[in-house]
Every structure is written in structure tokens, then in C-alpha cells.
Design an enzyme around this catalytic site. Structure first.
Site, mmCIF file in Angstrom:
data_model
loop_
_atom_site.group_PDB
_atom_site.id
_atom_site.type_symbol
_atom_site.label_atom_id
_atom_site.label_comp_id
_atom_site.label_asym_id
_atom_site.label_seq_id
_atom_site.Cartn_x
_atom_site.Cartn_y
_atom_site.Cartn_z
ATOM 1 N N PRO A 172 0.781 -1.252 0.000
ATOM 2 C CA PRO A 172 0.000 0.000 0.000
ATOM 3 C C PRO A 172 0.809 1.297 0.000
ATOM 4 C CG PRO A 172 0.037 -0.937 2.189
ATOM 5 C CD PRO A 172 0.765 -1.910 1.310
ATOM 6 N N CYS A 173 1.496 1.562 -1.088
ATOM 7 C CA CYS A 173 2.277 2.790 -1.191
ATOM 8 C C CYS A 173 1.375 4.026 -1.201
ATOM 9 C CB CYS A 173 3.187 2.748 -2.413
ATOM 10 S SG CYS A 173 2.349 2.426 -3.963
#
Length: 159
Positions: free
Chosen positions: A125-126
Site C-alpha cells: 500500500p504505497c
């Protein structure tokens, strides 16, 4: 073992899922208007499962992913990507938080660079990384998508 692709139409654009019989190698937004690689009977099960899990995520039925994946990068990049997975669903962190968590608090810019090279969007989850001052920072999938994803997760937690 060959590489296969399948497109998934998300609410915020088409995601191209790439992998082989055993693991996912990339999940990336693109700017295509139409699905070029539909799921077929020949699509590897791992890609079908990934698309199912993405669909559940977008329907607010999934907050964690459990697909097998492989990330290719330097040891540093891999440590950053691993640290990104520790940011809880619906929460945010900063580049500095990640740098500290990997034991290299001065590597904030390098963390940002590694974050930008993440090929497993949403699953790693950047999009949950924001600036130290609380503002949204760059996102390879586009800032509108980043904003949508963060709002989507926060709303899911409220529901």
C-alpha cells in the site's frame, strides 16, 4: 513458466495484473480505456484470485490481501516494500516513518524513490504514504487515485 496478464476494471481505472502460475509480479494502473487482457479459462489461478481479492477490496469486503507475490528490487527497496505492508488499512504513514522502521532514518529520499518503484499497487500500500506535514505526496497511479483510495479505506472503516 510463462508470464500472463489480465486486466481488472476498478472504479478508478484499469489495473493490469501480471504473474505466472505461482505468483503475482505486478499490479499497476494504466491509462487504457478498454480491457486488453480479459480473464479467460487459460488465465492462471493466482491471477484470477488476485483479481477476485481486488474486487473484494473495492467492494469494501477485504482489508488485507493474501496472494502470493514476488517483488524484484534491491535489498533496500525490498525492506521498504515490506515496511509499507505494516501500515494498517485506512491509516497513513510518512517516508520518515518507513525510514525509521527499517533502521535508516536518514534515508527519507531513498524511501520515496523505492516507494515510487513499487509494482504491486494496493497490495503493497504505497498509497498510504503522505508527507510529514500531512499533505498528499506523489503516487505513480496518479494523485486522484491516491486520494480516492485513502478516502475509500477511511470510509470502509467507518461503515
Amino acid at each position: 513458466m510463462g508470464i500472463a496478464k489480465a486486466d481488472y476494471q476498478s472504479p478508478i481505472g484499469i489495473l493490469e495484473v501480471t504473474g505466472n502460475e505461482k505468483e503475482i509480479e505486478s499490479i499497476l494502473f494504466n491509462e487504457k480505456e478498454e480491457i486488453d487482457f480479459p480473464v479467460t479459462d487459460d488465465t492462471p489461478h493466482v491471477i484470477k484470485d488476485c483479481i477476485r481479492q481486488l474486487d473484494e477490496y473495492f467492494r469494501r469486503e477485504r482489508v488485507e490481501f493474501n496472494i502470493p507475490y514476488s517483488v524484484k528490487g534491491t535489498d533496500f527497496q525490498q525492506s521498504v516494500w515490506e515496511a509499507l505492508t505494516s501500515i494498517p488499512y485506512g491509516k497513513t504513514g510518512t517516508y520518515k516513518d518507513i525510514a525509521v522502521s527499517i533502521g535508516n532514518e536518514k534515508a527519507v529520499r531513498a524511501v520515496g524513490s523505492a516507494n515510487g518503484k513499487n509494482k504491486l499497487t494496493i497490495v503493497i500500500p504505497c498509497h498510504r504514504i503522505i508527507g510529514t506535514n500531512g499533505t498528499l505526496t506523489g503516487y505513480a497511479g496518479g494523485m486522484e487515485r491516491k486520494e480516492w483510495l485513502l478516502a475509500h479505506e477511511k470510509q470502509t472503516l467507518k461503515d
